[in-house]
Design a protein around this motif. Sequence first.
Motif, mmCIF file in Angstrom:
data_model
loop_
_atom_site.group_PDB
_atom_site.id
_atom_site.type_symbol
_atom_site.label_atom_id
_atom_site.label_comp_id
_atom_site.label_asym_id
_atom_site.label_seq_id
_atom_site.Cartn_x
_atom_site.Cartn_y
_atom_site.Cartn_z
ATOM 1 N N PRO A 42 11.199 -14.444 -7.196
ATOM 2 C CA PRO A 42 12.336 -15.695 -7.197
ATOM 3 C C PRO A 42 11.816 -16.928 -6.453
ATOM 4 C CG PRO A 42 13.598 -13.737 -6.622
ATOM 5 C CD PRO A 42 12.005 -13.236 -6.672
ATOM 6 N N GLU A 43 10.798 -16.866 -5.381
ATOM 7 C CA GLU A 43 10.174 -17.898 -4.759
ATOM 8 C C GLU A 43 9.261 -18.711 -5.835
ATOM 9 O OE1 GLU A 43 11.478 -14.835 -1.895
ATOM 10 O OE2 GLU A 43 9.855 -14.731 -3.675
ATOM 11 N N ILE A 48 7.602 -22.839 -11.315
ATOM 12 C CA ILE A 48 7.462 -22.543 -12.983
ATOM 13 C C ILE A 48 8.211 -23.900 -13.513
ATOM 14 C CG2 ILE A 48 7.797 -21.057 -14.979
ATOM 15 C CD1 ILE A 48 7.211 -18.817 -13.012
ATOM 16 N N VAL A 49 9.372 -24.159 -13.386
ATOM 17 C CA VAL A 49 10.081 -25.004 -13.632
ATOM 18 C C VAL A 49 9.713 -26.450 -13.464
ATOM 19 C CG1 VAL A 49 12.420 -26.136 -13.734
ATOM 20 C CG2 VAL A 49 12.481 -23.533 -13.431
ATOM 21 N N GLU A 50 9.109 -26.662 -12.321
ATOM 22 C CA GLU A 50 8.430 -27.939 -12.223
ATOM 23 C C GLU A 50 7.139 -28.206 -12.967
ATOM 24 O OE1 GLU A 50 6.149 -30.200 -8.354
ATOM 25 O OE2 GLU A 50 8.260 -28.872 -7.967
ATOM 26 N N ILE A 61 13.814 -17.562 -16.778
ATOM 27 C CA ILE A 61 12.703 -16.598 -16.158
ATOM 28 C C ILE A 61 13.219 -15.521 -15.648
ATOM 29 C CG2 ILE A 61 10.729 -17.007 -14.495
ATOM 30 C CD1 ILE A 61 11.073 -20.156 -14.944
ATOM 31 N N ARG A 62 14.379 -15.550 -14.799
ATOM 32 C CA ARG A 62 14.893 -14.360 -14.344
ATOM 33 C C ARG A 62 16.330 -14.278 -14.649
ATOM 34 N NH1 ARG A 62 12.341 -11.501 -9.954
ATOM 35 N NH2 ARG A 62 14.003 -10.120 -10.435
ATOM 36 N N LEU A 68 21.496 -16.264 -8.439
ATOM 37 C CA LEU A 68 20.566 -17.351 -7.747
ATOM 38 C C LEU A 68 20.184 -18.134 -8.777
ATOM 39 C CD1 LEU A 68 18.914 -17.568 -5.269
ATOM 40 C CD2 LEU A 68 17.389 -15.788 -6.260
ATOM 41 N N PHE A 69 19.944 -18.067 -10.053
ATOM 42 C CA PHE A 69 19.680 -18.859 -11.275
ATOM 43 C C PHE A 69 20.726 -18.693 -12.293
ATOM 44 C CE2 PHE A 69 15.858 -16.931 -9.550
ATOM 45 C CZ PHE A 69 15.260 -17.992 -8.644
#
Length: 75
Positions: A42-43, A48-50, A61-62, A68-69
């Motif tokens: 998660p960290e 990755i988005v950036e 991604i998750r 959380l997302f």
Amino acid sequence: MINQAIHRAIQTVGSQKKFADLVGVSQPNVWCWLHGKKRVSPEKVPAIVEATQGEVLAHEIRPDLPDLFPHPINQ
């Protein structure tokens, strides 16, 4: 089985090595993500988005972590 979100992320930046450098992990780690051998921590999701300039979103991604997302439609 190929992780489609990671596959798109790699295509967006150009290579596994470049993607790894942008996200702050090793290229073999990216290979493991791509081939489903490891899950993206998660960290690392925001990096990755950036790195993809928002082309790949956190919930893609998750998807197993909706609290959380969250998916944008479900927010």
